[in-house]
Design an enzyme around this catalytic site. Structure first.
Site, mmCIF file in Angstrom:
data_model
loop_
_atom_site.group_PDB
_atom_site.id
_atom_site.type_symbol
_atom_site.label_atom_id
_atom_site.label_comp_id
_atom_site.label_asym_id
_atom_site.label_seq_id
_atom_site.Cartn_x
_atom_site.Cartn_y
_atom_site.Cartn_z
ATOM 1 N N ARG A 102 4.822 5.490 14.908
ATOM 2 C CA ARG A 102 5.082 6.249 13.907
ATOM 3 C C ARG A 102 4.089 7.473 13.864
ATOM 4 N NH1 ARG A 102 2.035 3.165 8.745
ATOM 5 N NH2 ARG A 102 1.801 5.298 8.080
ATOM 6 N N HIS A 116 0.865 -1.460 0.134
ATOM 7 C CA HIS A 116 0.058 -0.073 0.022
ATOM 8 C C HIS A 116 0.903 1.291 -0.081
ATOM 9 C CE1 HIS A 116 1.185 -0.686 4.157
ATOM 10 N NE2 HIS A 116 0.769 0.691 4.525
#
Ligand code: SIN
Length: 268
Positions: free
Chosen positions: A258, A100
């Site tokens: 993240r 992705h």
């Protein structure tokens, strides 16, 4: 590709470099920031080893590159822009286990993501990145011309719907071939995780074309495979790469966090 403040060691001829000579837990100077921006433009994904970050310092690093995006999935209670990535023996799935481009279902997808991993399995848990410049360059002239005429729909329900069947997810239309706003180079911009269909063609043509383009995008000739070590960081340019988190370490633990840096609306 000479930098004033850092050193970059290329990991493949096509993309990926390990950066040394910088401590990301410390304030980043203007010269360092210029070098890091140049390095991401040069290498598409850059890696750092032996960094010591916590959610607040990762957020601070991300903010040097732009506004941080609150993710469609939940962030940490004290830091909504920071998302925990964690897999262990209870996991039924992991983030990114399919190829992705992050959040391409948004009208303005993030320009990049910065991932810090503090805990890793003894073996496995690599992340693979692929260059969409190289994928575009390797298309035939006729295919390039055809794809330039097309747009595709990117639908968040494809990636997130199975976890929340009642949920509402963003959807966006993007050209199949885009131009990177910094380098001016063309990229192939469809991905298995979010692209639901090519617009304006039959379902059969869309399915067949996307299947071809996904396989093409995921070709090993334009990949770099990053073998994590504890406290490493990966910073990828989401506008010219795709990635896959390889979940080959179940039931072991892999954990980190993240941030995603906002894209520029003027580029879309
Ligand atoms: C992701 O952002 O897709 C996850 C990447 C990883 O866990 O390596």
């Amino acid at each position: 590709m000479a930098y004033k403040t850092i050193t970059a060691s290329k990991l493949t001829p096509t993309l990926g470099a390990e950066i040394s000579g910088i401590d990301l837990s410390q304030p980043i100077s203007a010269d360092q920031l210029a070098d890091l921006n140049q390095a991401i433009a040069d290498h598409q994904v850059i890696f750092f080893r032996d960094q010591t970050l916590d959610p607040a310092s990762l957020k601070r690093v991300g903010q040097y590159f732009g506004e941080l995006q609150a993710h469609a999935l939940k962030g940490l209670p004290d830091h909504p822009e920071v998302r925990k990535l964690h897999a262990d023996e209870t996991s039924k799935h992991v983030a990114g286990e399919e190829w992705h481009t992050d959040m391409s279902c948004l009208a303005v997808p993030p320009m990049g993501s910065i991932l810090y991993m503090h805990t890793l399995p003894t073996l496995g848990g690599d992340t693979i990145f692929a260059s969409m410049y190289a994928a575009y360059d390797a298309l035939s002239p006729g295919m390039k011309t055809y794809l330039e005429t097309l747009t595709a729909t990117h639908d968040g329900a494809l990636a997130f719907g199975r976890f929340d069947p009642e949920g509402k997810f963003p959807k966006a239309v993007h050209p199949v071939i885009r131009t990177h706003p910094v380098t001016g180079k063309k990229v192939l911009f469809v991905n298995r995780g979010f692209t639901s269909h090519i617009n304006g063609v039959s379902r059969e043509e869309s399915n067949a074309l996307l299947q071809y383009l996904y396989n093409h995008a995921e070709n090993a000739y334009w990949q770099v495979r990053f073998r994590w070590t504890p406290h490493a960081v990966a910073f990828w340019d989401n506008r010219c790469t795709q990635h896959l988190a390889v979940w080959d370490y179940f039931p072991q633990l892999r954990s980190g966090f993240r941030v995603q840096v906002e894209g520029n609306p003027a580029d879309y």
